[in-house]
Write a protein that holds these residues in place. Structure first.
Motif, mmCIF file in Angstrom:
data_model
loop_
_atom_site.group_PDB
_atom_site.id
_atom_site.type_symbol
_atom_site.label_atom_id
_atom_site.label_comp_id
_atom_site.label_asym_id
_atom_site.label_seq_id
_atom_site.Cartn_x
_atom_site.Cartn_y
_atom_site.Cartn_z
ATOM 1 N N GLY A 182 1.180 4.098 -3.033
ATOM 2 C CA GLY A 182 1.018 5.525 -2.802
ATOM 3 C C GLY A 182 2.223 6.323 -3.262
ATOM 4 O O GLY A 182 2.076 7.416 -3.844
ATOM 5 N N ALA A 237 0.828 -1.208 0.000
ATOM 6 C CA ALA A 237 0.000 0.000 0.000
ATOM 7 C C ALA A 237 0.864 1.260 0.000
ATOM 8 O O ALA A 237 0.602 2.211 -0.746
ATOM 9 C CB ALA A 237 -0.941 -0.004 1.207
ATOM 10 N N GLU A 238 1.898 1.271 0.837
ATOM 11 C CA GLU A 238 2.780 2.445 0.882
ATOM 12 C C GLU A 238 3.469 2.670 -0.461
ATOM 13 O O GLU A 238 3.548 3.806 -0.953
ATOM 14 C CB GLU A 238 3.833 2.281 1.967
ATOM 15 C CG GLU A 238 4.819 3.447 2.025
ATOM 16 C CD GLU A 238 6.030 3.161 2.873
ATOM 17 O OE1 GLU A 238 6.940 4.015 2.901
ATOM 18 O OE2 GLU A 238 6.090 2.091 3.496
ATOM 19 N N PRO A 286 -9.656 -0.868 4.804
ATOM 20 C CA PRO A 286 -9.226 0.535 4.971
ATOM 21 C C PRO A 286 -7.886 0.833 4.304
ATOM 22 O O PRO A 286 -7.726 1.869 3.639
ATOM 23 C CB PRO A 286 -9.155 0.702 6.485
ATOM 24 C CG PRO A 286 -10.145 -0.282 7.026
ATOM 25 C CD PRO A 286 -10.028 -1.458 6.119
ATOM 26 N N GLY A 287 -6.903 -0.064 4.456
ATOM 27 C CA GLY A 287 -5.612 0.144 3.820
ATOM 28 C C GLY A 287 -5.714 0.126 2.305
ATOM 29 O O GLY A 287 -5.041 0.896 1.612
ATOM 30 N N THR A 288 -6.577 -0.732 1.789
ATOM 31 C CA THR A 288 -6.789 -0.799 0.351
ATOM 32 C C THR A 288 -7.418 0.491 -0.166
ATOM 33 O O THR A 288 -6.993 1.047 -1.187
ATOM 34 C CB THR A 288 -7.684 -1.999 0.013
ATOM 35 O OG1 THR A 288 -7.040 -3.197 0.445
ATOM 36 C CG2 THR A 288 -7.955 -2.080 -1.477
ATOM 37 N N LEU A 289 -8.425 0.977 0.544
ATOM 38 C CA LEU A 289 -9.100 2.200 0.128
ATOM 39 C C LEU A 289 -8.158 3.403 0.148
ATOM 40 O O LEU A 289 -8.222 4.277 -0.729
ATOM 41 C CB LEU A 289 -10.309 2.467 1.020
ATOM 42 C CG LEU A 289 -11.471 1.477 0.878
ATOM 43 C CD1 LEU A 289 -12.539 1.750 1.925
ATOM 44 C CD2 LEU A 289 -12.074 1.560 -0.523
ATOM 45 N N THR A 290 -7.267 3.454 1.132
ATOM 46 C CA THR A 290 -6.303 4.558 1.204
ATOM 47 C C THR A 290 -5.382 4.544 -0.010
ATOM 48 O O THR A 290 -5.118 5.593 -0.621
ATOM 49 C CB THR A 290 -5.474 4.453 2.496
ATOM 50 O OG1 THR A 290 -6.339 4.578 3.622
ATOM 51 C CG2 THR A 290 -4.416 5.543 2.561
ATOM 52 N N ALA A 291 -4.888 3.376 -0.373
ATOM 53 C CA ALA A 291 -4.009 3.279 -1.532
ATOM 54 C C ALA A 291 -4.749 3.629 -2.820
ATOM 55 O O ALA A 291 -4.213 4.338 -3.695
ATOM 56 C CB ALA A 291 -3.423 1.873 -1.628
ATOM 57 N N ALA A 335 -7.280 5.587 -3.107
ATOM 58 C CA ALA A 335 -7.535 7.039 -3.112
ATOM 59 C C ALA A 335 -6.304 7.789 -3.608
ATOM 60 O O ALA A 335 -6.427 8.794 -4.333
ATOM 61 C CB ALA A 335 -7.920 7.506 -1.714
ATOM 62 N N ALA A 336 -5.122 7.316 -3.238
ATOM 63 C CA ALA A 336 -3.886 7.959 -3.702
ATOM 64 C C ALA A 336 -3.743 7.822 -5.217
ATOM 65 O O ALA A 336 -3.341 8.775 -5.902
ATOM 66 C CB ALA A 336 -2.686 7.335 -2.998
ATOM 67 N N ALA A 369 -3.516 -4.337 0.104
ATOM 68 C CA ALA A 369 -3.292 -4.296 1.547
ATOM 69 C C ALA A 369 -4.049 -5.481 2.142
ATOM 70 O O ALA A 369 -4.868 -6.108 1.460
ATOM 71 C CB ALA A 369 -3.781 -2.979 2.150
#
Length: 333
Positions: A78, A74-75, A98-103, A105-106, A94
């Motif tokens: 991003g 995920a990092e 939540p970790g998947t959605l954050t990536a 979104a990036a 991820a």
């Protein structure tokens, strides 16, 4: 084309070899948490090595391939997006939603491409099965059976960071059932057994699992998986309809012996692992990524597809833990 590859373990080294041979890849830069390992592989392939991910991303690149440890995906997605680079990433994005959605979104904010490594979509047998469903040859599909059986467990140290059998292994089955049938999974009922090696119990994981999947048109699918199939690497998909039925992964190397008098004999050379069985599919998915970066095709497996498969895996883990059917759309508990 200039491509940076992050992660030079088993699958990363395989990907690096494919990219080094690709006619459209003019420069390949490798990086790894172990710089010496990246340097050795680069020397063997005639590529170059960067001492760190920072150094790799500072190079003039056209795209990035991420084959690092799962926890870093995920990092790195991003960071690639922030650098404006299209990325190919091994599954998963991820280990949780939540970790998947954050990536994702990036990636969306950057307007870049992200292709996920669900290689079965590029296997000739699965593609033929998808076509058989789509053209109506099978008639109304009523039953799907997916099997994934590894010949031996992974190292004990891998299990706590893998996400578990559903997220790490059977997620491939969840993705391919969706892709081949063109339907969504709406409900799961999953169970698992940790009766094998003690390391699974110690990691809170299971070595064998079975899932009943209900698709959005009422089709029933089963998916079974194990880490302990000593006969060999066995990955199959069977699709039965009112008019016909087909099977993927049934050939002279399938590690199954018939005990019927007229049945096929045991394979002389059973499949040994995923790189053995799916080598051509791995090459095809990276070729698709190169063509995606060149603007020659659409994304064959974007982040939304990976998220959908992960949601099924998360529902399975919850079903196993709570011993009940779980709707995939239910909030993760």
């Amino acid at each position: 084309m200039r491509i940076g590859l992050i992660g030079t373990g088993r699958i990363g080294a395989f990907h690096a070899g494919v990219l080094a041979r690709h006619p459209e890849v003019g420069a390949l830069v490798l990086a790894d948490a172990d710089p010496a390992r990246a340097a050795r592989l680069a020397e063997a392939l005639g590529a170059s090595a960067a001492p760190s991910v920072d150094a790799l991303l500072a190079r003039p690149l056209d795209a990035v391939v991420i084959a690092s440890a799962t926890a870093a995906h995920a990092e790195l997605i991003g960071r690639a997006a922030a650098a404006g680079l299209p990325a190919f990433c091994e599954k998963p994005i991820a280990l949780d939603v939540p970790g998947t959605l954050t990536a994702l979104a990036a990636v969306e904010a950057a307007g870049t491409e992200l292709q996920l490594g669900f290689m079965r979509r590029f296997d000739a047998g699965y593609a033929a099965a998808r076509e058989a469903v789509a053209d109506g040859r099978l008639g109304r599909l009523h039953t799907v059976r997916a099997v994934t059986s590894d010949p031996a467990p992974p190292p004990a140290a891998y299990l706590p960071e893998s996400g578990g059998l559903f997220r790490d292994c059977l997620v491939h089955d969840f993705d391919i059932v969706r892709w081949v049938t063109g339907r969504e999974v709406v409900e799961v009922y999953a169970t698992g057994s940790d009766a094998g090696p003690a390391m699974f119990r110690e990691a809170g994981d299971v070595d064998t699992a079975a899932v009943l999947l209900t698709l959005d048109d009422g089709t029933l699918a089963t998916a079974t998986g194990t880490r302990c199939n000593g006969a060999g690497y066995d990955v199959r998909l069977e699709l039965a309809g009112e008019l016909d039925q087909v099977a993927v992964g049934w050939d002279e190397r399938t590690p199954v012996e018939s005990v019927e008098p007229l049945g096929p004999r045991p394979p002389a050379k059973p499949w040994t692992g995923f790189l053995d069985r799916f080598g051509p599919a791995y090459e095809a998915e990276l070729d698709a990524f190169v063509r995606l970066v060149r603007g020659e095709r659409d994304n064959p497996c974007d982040g939304a597809e990976a998220l959908a498969a992960l949601r099924v895996a998360e529902a399975c883990e919850r079903s196993r833990r709570e011993r009940r059917p779980v709707r995939v759309a239910d909030p993760v508990g």
